[in-house]
Design a protein around this motif. Structure first.
Motif, short mmCIF file in Angstrom:
data_model
loop_
_atom_site.label_atom_id
_atom_site.label_comp_id
_atom_site.label_asym_id
_atom_site.label_seq_id
_atom_site.Cartn_x
_atom_site.Cartn_y
_atom_site.Cartn_z
N ALA B 49 0.84 -1.21 0.00
CA ALA B 49 0.00 0.00 0.00
C ALA B 49 0.87 1.25 0.00
O ALA B 49 1.89 1.32 0.68
CB ALA B 49 -0.92 -0.01 1.22
N GLN B 54 -5.59 6.71 -2.69
CA GLN B 54 -7.02 6.39 -2.71
C GLN B 54 -7.25 5.10 -3.48
O GLN B 54 -8.16 4.33 -3.18
CB GLN B 54 -7.74 7.55 -3.39
N GLY B 55 -6.38 4.84 -4.44
CA GLY B 55 -6.48 3.63 -5.27
C GLY B 55 -5.30 3.57 -6.20
O GLY B 55 -4.32 4.31 -6.05
N TYR B 56 -5.40 2.69 -7.22
CA TYR B 56 -4.28 2.49 -8.14
C TYR B 56 -4.80 2.41 -9.57
O TYR B 56 -5.87 1.86 -9.84
CB TYR B 56 -3.52 1.20 -7.77
N HIS B 57 -4.01 3.00 -10.47
CA HIS B 57 -4.32 2.87 -11.89
C HIS B 57 -3.37 1.88 -12.51
O HIS B 57 -2.15 1.95 -12.28
CB HIS B 57 -4.14 4.22 -12.62
N SER B 66 -8.77 1.18 -13.16
CA SER B 66 -8.61 1.67 -11.79
C SER B 66 -9.04 0.60 -10.81
O SER B 66 -10.12 0.01 -10.94
CB SER B 66 -9.46 2.93 -11.58
N ILE B 67 -8.20 0.34 -9.82
CA ILE B 67 -8.53 -0.68 -8.82
C ILE B 67 -8.20 -0.15 -7.44
O ILE B 67 -7.44 0.81 -7.29
CB ILE B 67 -7.76 -2.00 -9.08
N SER B 68 -8.73 -0.82 -6.44
CA SER B 68 -8.49 -0.39 -5.07
C SER B 68 -7.61 -1.37 -4.31
O SER B 68 -7.05 -1.02 -3.26
CB SER B 68 -9.82 -0.22 -4.33
N LYS B 87 -4.61 9.75 -5.81
CA LYS B 87 -5.60 10.29 -4.89
C LYS B 87 -6.18 11.52 -5.56
O LYS B 87 -5.42 12.46 -5.85
CB LYS B 87 -4.98 10.68 -3.54
#
Lengths: 85, 258
Positions: B49, B54-57, B66-68, B87
């Protein structure tokens, strides 16, 4: 006496004439030997010229008229049956 | 009155300062581990992490996903995979996984029946992925395939270990069954189990290659995949002309060249 003289003269004449023949012959022989020598020399020179011509000819042929040689094909080796994978 | 005015001014100032001083976001580049899945058809990416993310591209070439979570498995072949943390509109520096094939065009390889020692009858892939023609006698260890025409009146790609004695011990194979694709459309080589060590080739044929160089089945240490387009077979001059694309990532079957 006269007979002896004539005989002596005859013997001398024969001797002289007899010696002259070998002398002439010798001269002739010598002359011919000389000629033979000259001929041998000429033959040797011409033989050398012919050799040189041969060498030049072969060089010319190799340089300008060489046919490509076909190399021998290598024999095909043994192979295994096809494998999957 | 003055007291109220002072309090109001103070409050307004505090509120104004609170609004104007925005927080600066810094996202670090994700620390990613890439693992090629068994048989080389997919790549699994795993990362830790990123603080504040906020997440990942995930970018599959130009396609953005886009995923979390902290893991992603890509099954669609690509040239480049990038992963960033984000983010809002802020994005970190990207982790880059480059798997672009190395392309070599117009590789000329002579038939094995050609007796001229100056005409190489093998081809192979160098450490940088470039394809090159190699002599089967002076560069035997560099040969990955030979162009064999001495058997059954056909022209074939042969594995170097197909001979007795072998040219070298590599077991390098070509696809079997046939593929009917043009060069750029073949995006992924066939899975292991679909190859053969002696494969007939034809003009304009496109072939997938599986180089099991250590002859122990698929692995990610020494096995490679490639594709080859046979652009021309010149029977008169005993040679073929090839265009090759080599996947430099060991074990990966992706071959995107378009």
């Amino acid at each position: 006496m006269k007979k002896l003289l004539i005989a002596t003269l005859l013997i001398v004449a024969i001797f002289v004439i007899g010696c002259q023949a070998p002398q002439e012959l010798k001269t002739k022989i010598d002359s011919q030997a000389e000629q033979i020598k000259n001929l041998e020399t000429k033959i040797n020179e011409q033989a050398a010229t012919i050799e040189q011509l041969k060498t030049d000819f072969e060089k010319h042929i190799a340089e300008f008229h060489k046919k490509p040689t076909t190399p021998a094909k290598p024999p095909a080796p043994k192979i295994k049956p096809p494998e999957k994978g | 009155m003055i007291k109220k005015f002072t309090y109001l001014t103070l409050l307004t100032t505090i509120i104004f300062l609170g609004i104007s001083c925005e927080e600066t976001i810094t996202l670090t580049k994700p620390s990613v581990t890439a693992q090629i899945e068994p048989n080389g058809g997919a790549v699994k990416f795993t990362w830790t992490a990123v603080e504040g993310a906020q997440g990942y591209h995930v970018y599959r070439d130009t396609v953005k996903i886009s995923i979390s979570g902290l893991t992603y498995t890509e099954t669609i072949p690509a040239k480049v995979i990038k992963i960033t943390a984000y983010k809002g509109n802020t994005e970190s520096e990207a982790y880059i996984y480059d798997c672009t094939p190395v392309i070599t065009d117009n590789v000329e390889v002579y038939f094995m029946s050609d007796p001229n020692p100056a005409h190489p009858s093998g081809f192979g892939f160098k450490a940088n992925g470039q394809a090159q023609a190699f002599s089967v006698t002076t560069n035997a260890n560099d040969v990955d395939y030979t162009v064999e025409d001495r058997y059954e009146r056909t022209t074939k790609f042969f594995s170097p270990n197909a001979y007795t004695p072998a040219i070298n011990p590599k077991k390098n194979m070509t696809n079997d069954p046939s593929i009917s694709q043009n060069f750029d459309n073949l995006n992924m080589a066939l899975a292991p189990g679909s190859y053969i060590t002696q494969r007939e080739i034809a003009v304009d044929g496109v072939y997938a290659l599986f180089m099991d160089r250590d002859n122990d089945g698929w692995d990610t240490s020494s096995d490679y995949f490639a594709k080859v387009w046979v652009k021309n077979i010149d029977q008169a001059n005993l040679k073929v002309t090839l265009k090759c694309a080599f996947q430099p990532r060991s074990g990966l079957r992706w071959l995107v060249t378009k």
